[in-house]
Design a protein around this motif. Structure first.
Motif, short mmCIF file in Angstrom:
data_model
loop_
_atom_site.label_atom_id
_atom_site.label_comp_id
_atom_site.label_asym_id
_atom_site.label_seq_id
_atom_site.Cartn_x
_atom_site.Cartn_y
_atom_site.Cartn_z
N SER A 255 0.81 -1.22 0.00
CA SER A 255 0.00 0.00 0.00
C SER A 255 0.85 1.27 0.00
CB SER A 255 -0.94 0.01 1.21
OG SER A 255 -0.19 -0.01 2.41
N GLU A 256 2.12 1.15 0.39
CA GLU A 256 3.01 2.31 0.48
C GLU A 256 4.05 2.34 -0.62
OE1 GLU A 256 2.73 4.86 2.47
OE2 GLU A 256 0.93 4.03 3.40
N TRP A 257 3.97 1.44 -1.59
CA TRP A 257 5.01 1.29 -2.61
C TRP A 257 5.28 2.61 -3.33
CZ3 TRP A 257 5.10 1.58 -8.05
CH2 TRP A 257 6.24 1.04 -8.67
N PHE A 258 4.25 3.23 -3.85
CA PHE A 258 4.45 4.49 -4.57
C PHE A 258 4.81 5.62 -3.61
CE2 PHE A 258 2.66 8.61 -5.71
CZ PHE A 258 3.43 8.90 -6.82
N ASN A 259 4.04 5.77 -2.56
CA ASN A 259 4.20 6.94 -1.69
C ASN A 259 5.56 6.96 -1.00
OD1 ASN A 259 3.09 9.33 -0.26
ND2 ASN A 259 3.35 8.00 1.52
N GLN A 260 5.94 5.86 -0.37
CA GLN A 260 7.17 5.87 0.41
C GLN A 260 8.43 5.83 -0.46
OE1 GLN A 260 7.38 3.02 3.59
NE2 GLN A 260 5.55 3.80 4.60
N ILE A 261 8.41 5.04 -1.53
CA ILE A 261 9.63 4.88 -2.33
C ILE A 261 9.84 6.07 -3.26
CG2 ILE A 261 10.82 3.47 -4.04
CD1 ILE A 261 9.36 1.04 -2.94
N PHE A 262 8.76 6.53 -3.93
CA PHE A 262 8.93 7.49 -5.01
C PHE A 262 8.46 8.90 -4.67
CE2 PHE A 262 8.46 3.26 -6.84
CZ PHE A 262 9.73 3.13 -7.38
N PHE A 263 7.36 9.03 -3.96
CA PHE A 263 6.91 10.38 -3.65
C PHE A 263 7.69 10.98 -2.49
CE2 PHE A 263 4.02 13.47 -1.59
CZ PHE A 263 3.99 14.40 -2.61
N GLU A 264 7.76 10.25 -1.39
CA GLU A 264 8.52 10.76 -0.24
C GLU A 264 10.02 10.49 -0.39
OE1 GLU A 264 6.86 9.09 3.27
OE2 GLU A 264 4.93 10.14 3.07
N GLY A 265 10.37 9.30 -0.88
CA GLY A 265 11.77 8.94 -1.01
C GLY A 265 12.40 8.54 0.30
N ASN A 266 13.59 7.97 0.23
CA ASN A 266 14.35 7.56 1.43
C ASN A 266 13.57 6.59 2.30
OD1 ASN A 266 16.62 9.24 0.81
ND2 ASN A 266 15.43 11.00 1.52
N SER A 267 12.94 5.61 1.67
CA SER A 267 12.15 4.62 2.40
C SER A 267 13.07 3.59 3.04
CB SER A 267 11.20 3.91 1.43
OG SER A 267 11.93 3.08 0.54
N SER A 268 12.47 2.66 3.78
CA SER A 268 13.24 1.58 4.38
C SER A 268 13.86 0.68 3.31
CB SER A 268 12.33 0.72 5.26
OG SER A 268 11.29 0.12 4.49
N GLU A 269 13.36 0.79 2.09
CA GLU A 269 13.87 0.00 0.98
C GLU A 269 15.07 0.66 0.31
OE1 GLU A 269 11.91 -1.85 -3.10
OE2 GLU A 269 10.73 -1.69 -1.27
N GLY A 270 15.20 1.96 0.45
CA GLY A 270 16.26 2.68 -0.23
C GLY A 270 17.63 2.36 0.31
N ILE A 271 18.58 2.14 -0.57
CA ILE A 271 19.96 1.84 -0.19
C ILE A 271 20.87 3.01 -0.54
CG2 ILE A 271 21.94 0.32 -0.57
CD1 ILE A 271 19.95 -1.96 -1.05
#
Length: 483
Positions: A255-271
């Motif tokens: 549910s957070e794939w777009f918002n956290q990774i691409f809109f907000e950025g610096n997600s828990s997935e970002g390396i």
């Protein structure tokens, strides 16, 4: 003939690494006494110089090429109002005078890295508060960033000049010849391995600092990518496992794939993500909703079966109703709203955790010593399940993986390299993965000529920009582009 140079200037307290010439060629110069004797005095100045490396990667001359080299040459984007040079790149019609084949910005970043590596020790000698630990970390950042930039160049040109030291005197070689692909890849691999232990797992300064500067996780991700390109599959498995074992990264919820990774950025997935405090001109220029230069290719929706609710589909990677790359232009996936002209503050993601999982899966499928289809399926399925909520129905896992990467990393600058990596294995056994792009790229009036471009494997690497050839007699043009 003009000297093959880069001039460096310094202002008080801040390193201003700017080229004095606007000519687009690989630029080098001896560093003047002002740089050597007056700037490199303390740890703060070294930190500023390292920050300058990252800043140079934020420039549109760098980021626009990341986008075009990684996506335009594949099938993912088609032109609405792209420049003629960009459109020619989309059709694999490339000539040495096309400005988009200039590597100037990449070698400028490499030169900044070389300067830090050359002068940071001098700053430590002058600053008793500059610790060995801090010095080694800064140098590790510079050396690993240099390796990453060289890796991009190798993937695009195959053979390139390898300049591993700053140019410090008039005795330096201003006219370097090309090194082979293997020589460059082995060199940058050794460089990363030599300094990776000096990089921190995390930074205390905050999430933007933590994602925006190199860490151990980022360095091992770069290594894994290099190993995969070299077909060193066991090494790739190990490098990916190093990232996984850090237990620092995780896939974000569906549910957070777009918002956290691409809109907000610096997600828990970002390396590793380039950070932008100002407008990201490259993404805004290409994807602004009211005046985009490109759009997703028309058949992109065929990647996503209607009966499967895939978060990467409509209003995820793209917007079906508007033909927009939603991943960068969107604000709210549920509402389908778009960014205003002043809201393009995206990060540029070099590596995220999904990439590490899929790289390791690819290596498990191809390794002779550690081949494990069950592990590969589990890794691919983690990414697929996150996006769809249902298990992956495997047909041919090797090609299922390529398709999963296409869906997961659409428009993130990876597709062309994925196709080329797959196609060139076993002496271009799967060349069709590239030649079938003609069906998307060509119209009735130019199908034969575009097919001729894609049928010659030598055309898969860029020509060296003509200015480079004119100024450096030791540079040989890549074979396909010799008249």
């Amino acid at each position: 003939m003009r000297k093959y140079i880069l001039k460096i200037g310094v202002s008080l307290g801040i390193i201003m690494m700017l080229t004095a010439s606007c000519d687009d060629y690989l630029e080098l110069t001896p560093k003047d006494d002002l740089v050597q004797d007056e700037f490199w005095q303390n740890k703060e100045q070294v930190n500023s110089a390292v920050a300058g490396i990252y800043a140079s990667m934020n420039e549109s001359g760098f980021t626009e090429r990341l986008l075009l080299w990684g996506e335009a040459r594949a099938e993912m984007m088609v032109s609405i109002d792209a420049s003629n040079n960009a459109q020619n790149m989309m059709k694999n019609y490339l000539v040495p005078t096309n400005g988009y084949v200039s590597w100037t910005n990449f070698y400028k970043t490499i030169n900044y890295c070389n300067m830090v590596l050359a002068f940071a020790d001098q700053a430590k000698e002058n600053d008793p508060t500059f610790t060995e630990l801090a010095l080694n970390r800064y140098k590790a950042e510079a050396q690993t960033l240099r390796s990453l930039v060289y890796f991009f160049l190798v993937k695009n040109y195959k053979e390139i000049p390898l300049i591993a030291e700053a140019t410090l005197s008039d005795q330096a070689d201003f006219y370097p010849a090309k090194s082979s692909e293997g020589e460059v890849l082995n060199h940058i691999t050794s460089d990363i391995l030599a300094v990776i232990d000096y990089l921190p797992v995390s930074y205390e300064e905050g999430v933007k600092y933590d994602k925006g500067r190199l860490t151990k996780g980022a360095a091992y991700s770069i290594l894994a990518d290099i190993y995969l390109w070299q077909e060193k599959y066991d090494d790739c498995i190990e490098a990916c496992q190093k990232v996984i074992d850090l237990q620092k990264y995780s896939l974000v919820e569906k549910s957070e794939w777009f918002n956290q990774i691409f809109f907000e950025g610096n997600s828990s997935e970002g390396i590793f993500e380039l950070q932008f405090d100002d407008l990201f001109s490259t993404l805004r220029s290409y994807f602004y909703y009211f005046d985009p230069k490109v759009k997703p290719y028309d058949e992109i929706q065929d990647l996503f079966p209607e009966e499967v609710e895939d978060v990467r589909a409509n209003r995820g990677s793209y917007d079906r109703s508007t033909g927009t790359v939603f991943k960068y232009a969107g604000v709210d996936a549920k509402a389908g709203t778009f960014r205003s002209y002043t809201e393009f503050y995206n990060t540029w993601i070099f590596y995220r955790y999904a990439d590490v999982l899929l790289m390791q899966a690819e290596a498990y499928l191809l390794s002779e010593n550690n081949k494990d289809e069950a592990k590969a399926y589990d890794l691919i399925n983690q990414v697929h399940m996150r996006a769809t909520g249902i298990p992956l129905e495997a047909d041919n896992l090797y090609y299922d993986l390529l398709k999963e990467r296409q869906k997961e990393f659409a428009f993130e600058g990876k597709r062309w390299y994925d196709l080329l990596r797959y196609a060139r294995r076993n002496s271009f056994q799967d060349q069709y993965l590239i030649t079938e792009l003609v069906e998307i790229k060509a119209g009735a009036d130019n199908a034969d000529i575009i097919e001729s471009y894609y049928s010659d494997t030598a055309s898969y690497f860029l020509p060296i920009y003509q200015n480079e050839i004119n100024l450096n007699s030791n540079l040989e043009q890549n074979p396909y582009y010799i008249n």
